[in-house]
Design an enzyme around this catalytic site. Sequence first.
Site, PDB file in Angstrom:
ATOM      1  CG  PHE A   1      -1.476  -1.498   1.314  1.00 25.01           C
ATOM      2  CD1 PHE A   1      -2.318  -2.079   0.522  1.00 25.01           C
ATOM      3  CD2 PHE A   1      -1.410  -1.951   2.623  1.00 25.01           C
ATOM      4  CE1 PHE A   1      -3.017  -3.216   0.726  1.00 25.01           C
ATOM      5  CE2 PHE A   1      -1.987  -3.165   2.690  1.00 25.01           C
ATOM      6  CZ  PHE A   1      -2.758  -3.894   1.801  1.00 25.01           C
ATOM      7  CB  CYS A   2       1.972   3.472  -1.560  1.00 21.03           C
ATOM      8  SG  CYS A   2       1.674   3.439  -3.270  1.00 21.03           S
ATOM      9  CB  ALA A   3       2.977   2.599   3.714  1.00 19.77           C
TER      10      ALA A   3
END
Length: 463
Positions: free
Chosen positions: A372-374
């Site tokens: 999730f882009c994290a």
Amino acid sequence: MGNTLDLRRRIVGWERKVPLLDGRKVRYVNLDNAATTPALVDVVEAVNDFLPFYASIHRGAGFKSRWSTSVFEQAREIVAKFVGANLRHDTVIFGLNATGAINKLSYRLCLPRDFVVISTLLEHHSNDLPWRRRAQVVRVGATPDGRLDEEDFDRQLKKYAGRIGLVAVTGASNVTGYLTPVHRLARKVHEAGAEILVDAAQLAPHRPIDMKPAYDPEHLDYVVLSAHKMYAPFGSGVLVGPKAAFLCGDPEYCGGGTVQAVTTEHVDWADPPDRDEAGTPNAVGAIAMAAAAKALMEIGMDKIAAHEEQLVRYALHKLRKVRGVRLYGQTDPDKAHERVGVIPFNIEGVHHALVAAVLGYEGGIGVRNGCFCAHPYAVHLLGLSRAEAEGWRTRVLSGDRSALPGMVRASFGCYTCEEDVDRWVEALERIAHKDFARYELNPATGEFSPVGFEDPRPTLFVH
């Protein structure tokens, strides 16, 4: 929430049916709202009303230009009201999205060479990577269940006091949904002589935002929003912050609309926000964003929050009964108020990408899987060692994403209902019992698809 059905009817395409692997068609259940939300009917109507009068923004003498300019500036005022900003002190700068807004601030903020930016392990890459190019980034840690470690936050503020260029924090995690106590943090940041930026992209569609007056110790100095996460997917976002911060220095993009006067020797920049809105602005996107903000305020952010809290509580109770489901973050239904409607999970023995694929192909349910882009935060939640994380990175760089670690994320919108949760949980029960078709993995993408199946070609541009 009594008006759930009314809200669903205000969502474009909420009743749309999609084909399943077995040939049936069912109403699509969108549980990927943390990535992007569908459009509000209010937004589409506002755009349709605007387009017949759309013309150049600013400096146009014709009626349509004057009218478009007036509506564009009204949009700025509505967005300011949505976040509790005071346009005498603050400016609202329209741009591409929250990512663009944070990148803009990273260019425009004057950071002395020896200053640091304090961030947290919970951040989306968009509130991490831009700061790495500008300063030393100090990350506040997270507790084992993924909460902000506020004791570590206090330690870092004390350690770097006098050298803090900015504190950049998320308002709500896009991975676990945890709400950050932004006003309490703001008070501490100001006591340390620094400013705070709140990435409110994930917060805005779920909870009310109040920047508070500049004299308030708990005021938020900068806030960024993304329209496509608040039911206005027309390519806009905003950076809201003090005018004084944008009165000096050159904008990172320059050209039409950013200047007062230009000679062959000199450039005199315009005042904010014009200085930072180079070129022809995305007026349609701004109008769409303002229409969404207006609609959300009319619905009532407190009502949306209450509905969501009830829905999260309902979902957590239901998920407890599904064999093999592991939840990440807050799992206590009685503490549903501590998070927005984002629930990350895995199913024992089933790859996260396969779970997402089965939900999509066989359940007509849209979710997201991965990190999730994290990535750093996801690695922390998954409990991966440094060696495991490095091994994953090496394989990805070699072109093999088959062992990509991650989770599945179900995320709610204001229109999500218990029926949606029931369909999702029922599908998870079938997956937990391995009751699904045969799938194959594409190592290059890390995605699963049913063996021998091909999606029909879209017909949008076919006449």
